[in-house]
Design a protein around this motif. Structure first.
Motif, PDB file in Angstrom:
ATOM      1  N   ILE A   1       0.839  -1.202   0.000  1.00  0.00           N
ATOM      2  CA  ILE A   1       0.000   0.000   0.000  1.00  0.00           C
ATOM      3  C   ILE A   1       0.872   1.249   0.000  1.00  0.00           C
ATOM      4  CG2 ILE A   1      -1.578   1.364   1.437  1.00  0.00           C
ATOM      5  CD1 ILE A   1      -2.856  -1.324   2.289  1.00  0.00           C
ATOM      6  N   CYS A   2       1.875   1.263   0.858  1.00  0.00           N
ATOM      7  CA  CYS A   2       2.746   2.442   0.961  1.00  0.00           C
ATOM      8  C   CYS A   2       3.561   2.642  -0.315  1.00  0.00           C
ATOM      9  CB  CYS A   2       3.659   2.304   2.174  1.00  0.00           C
ATOM     10  SG  CYS A   2       4.471   3.844   2.658  1.00  0.00           S
TER      11      CYS A   2
ATOM     12  N   ARG B   1      11.568  -3.588   7.616  1.00  0.00           N
ATOM     13  CA  ARG B   1      12.645  -2.600   7.447  1.00  0.00           C
ATOM     14  C   ARG B   1      12.364  -1.713   6.230  1.00  0.00           C
ATOM     15  NH1 ARG B   1      16.947  -7.140   8.779  1.00  0.00           N
ATOM     16  NH2 ARG B   1      16.878  -6.966  11.040  1.00  0.00           N
ATOM     17  N   ASP B   2      11.901  -2.315   5.136  1.00  0.00           N
ATOM     18  CA  ASP B   2      11.566  -1.518   3.952  1.00  0.00           C
ATOM     19  C   ASP B   2      10.443  -0.530   4.253  1.00  0.00           C
ATOM     20  OD1 ASP B   2      13.466  -2.890   2.509  1.00  0.00           O
ATOM     21  OD2 ASP B   2      12.022  -4.177   1.458  1.00  0.00           O
ATOM     22  N   LEU B   3       9.436  -0.990   4.994  1.00  0.00           N
ATOM     23  CA  LEU B   3       8.321  -0.111   5.335  1.00  0.00           C
ATOM     24  C   LEU B   3       8.770   1.001   6.274  1.00  0.00           C
ATOM     25  CD1 LEU B   3       5.375   0.587   5.011  1.00  0.00           C
ATOM     26  CD2 LEU B   3       4.831  -1.085   6.790  1.00  0.00           C
TER      27      LEU B   3
ATOM     28  N   PHE C   1      11.653   2.408   6.255  1.00  0.00           N
ATOM     29  CA  PHE C   1      12.304   3.385   5.376  1.00  0.00           C
ATOM     30  C   PHE C   1      11.267   4.261   4.679  1.00  0.00           C
ATOM     31  CE2 PHE C   1      16.077   0.512   5.255  1.00  0.00           C
ATOM     32  CZ  PHE C   1      17.014   1.434   5.672  1.00  0.00           C
ATOM     33  N   LEU C   2      10.214   3.651   4.180  1.00  0.00           N
ATOM     34  CA  LEU C   2       9.190   4.410   3.464  1.00  0.00           C
ATOM     35  C   LEU C   2       8.394   5.337   4.372  1.00  0.00           C
ATOM     36  CD1 LEU C   2       7.773   1.700   1.039  1.00  0.00           C
ATOM     37  CD2 LEU C   2       9.198   3.650   0.464  1.00  0.00           C
ATOM     38  N   LEU C   3       8.256   4.969   5.625  1.00  0.00           N
ATOM     39  CA  LEU C   3       7.467   5.779   6.551  1.00  0.00           C
ATOM     40  C   LEU C   3       8.257   6.953   7.137  1.00  0.00           C
ATOM     41  CD1 LEU C   3       5.503   3.003   8.479  1.00  0.00           C
ATOM     42  CD2 LEU C   3       4.664   4.515   6.650  1.00  0.00           C
ATOM     43  N   ARG C   4       9.546   6.989   6.858  1.00  0.00           N
ATOM     44  CA  ARG C   4      10.343   8.123   7.338  1.00  0.00           C
ATOM     45  C   ARG C   4       9.770   9.415   6.807  1.00  0.00           C
ATOM     46  NH1 ARG C   4      16.009   8.033   5.508  1.00  0.00           N
ATOM     47  NH2 ARG C   4      14.974   7.515   3.610  1.00  0.00           N
ATOM     48  N   ASP C   5       9.982  10.476   7.556  1.00  0.00           N
ATOM     49  CA  ASP C   5       9.457  11.786   7.163  1.00  0.00           C
ATOM     50  C   ASP C   5      10.479  12.506   6.297  1.00  0.00           C
ATOM     51  OD1 ASP C   5       7.835  13.951   6.904  1.00  0.00           O
ATOM     52  OD2 ASP C   5       8.340  14.795   8.855  1.00  0.00           O
ATOM     53  N   CYS C   6      10.559  12.116   5.040  1.00  0.00           N
ATOM     54  CA  CYS C   6      11.415  12.818   4.087  1.00  0.00           C
ATOM     55  C   CYS C   6      10.797  12.652   2.705  1.00  0.00           C
ATOM     56  CB  CYS C   6      12.851  12.307   4.113  1.00  0.00           C
ATOM     57  SG  CYS C   6      13.066  10.630   3.519  1.00  0.00           S
ATOM     58  N   THR C   7      11.055  13.584   1.846  1.00  0.00           N
ATOM     59  CA  THR C   7      10.434  13.530   0.527  1.00  0.00           C
ATOM     60  C   THR C   7      11.212  12.654  -0.441  1.00  0.00           C
ATOM     61  OG1 THR C   7      11.597  15.550  -0.084  1.00  0.00           O
ATOM     62  CG2 THR C   7       9.354  15.783   0.751  1.00  0.00           C
TER      63      THR C   7
END
Length: 111
Positions: free
Chosen positions: A19-20, A56-58, A60-66
């Motif tokens: 989903i992410c 771990r991949d998720l 990374f994706l949920l980090r607050d950066c563009t």
């Protein structure tokens, strides 16, 4: 993600990851609002091999950066700091279990 068999947890994190990945901008906030950080941290340490990698991949994706495509340039220590800040920002109480899981994850990553 906190209840169920190891396979169920792996499927749950896989679904959230998919989903992410499909639309990070749209679903990142919704996923974080559900309070998934403690469960993801636990899976990244104690989950099945597949669940660990997907968690771990998720994370990374949920980090607050563009620009999440440049994750290889960021140190693991900075990532762990961002994860802990995300937990604190969500207003979740960080108990001893969560801190232990983070410490185990750091130790396994050899930070």
């Amino acid at each position: 993600m906190e209840d169920g068999s190891p396979q169920c947890k792996e499927h749950a994190v896989g679904i959230l990851l998919h989903i992410c990945q499909s639309c990070r901008d749209k679903y990142r906030g919704l996923i974080l609002m559900e309070g998934v950080m403690p469960g993801l941290l636990q899976l990244s340490v104690d989950g099945t091999w597949g669940a660990k990698n997907m968690a771990r991949d998720l994370l990374f994706l949920l980090r607050d950066c563009t620009d999440y495509a440049s994750t290889s340039k960021q140190s693991r220590h900075e990532l762990m700091e961002q994860i802990m800040q995300a937990i604190d920002a969500d207003g979740e109480k960080v108990d001893g279990t969560t801190l232990r899981l983070v410490q185990e994850m750091i130790n396994k990553l050899n930070i």
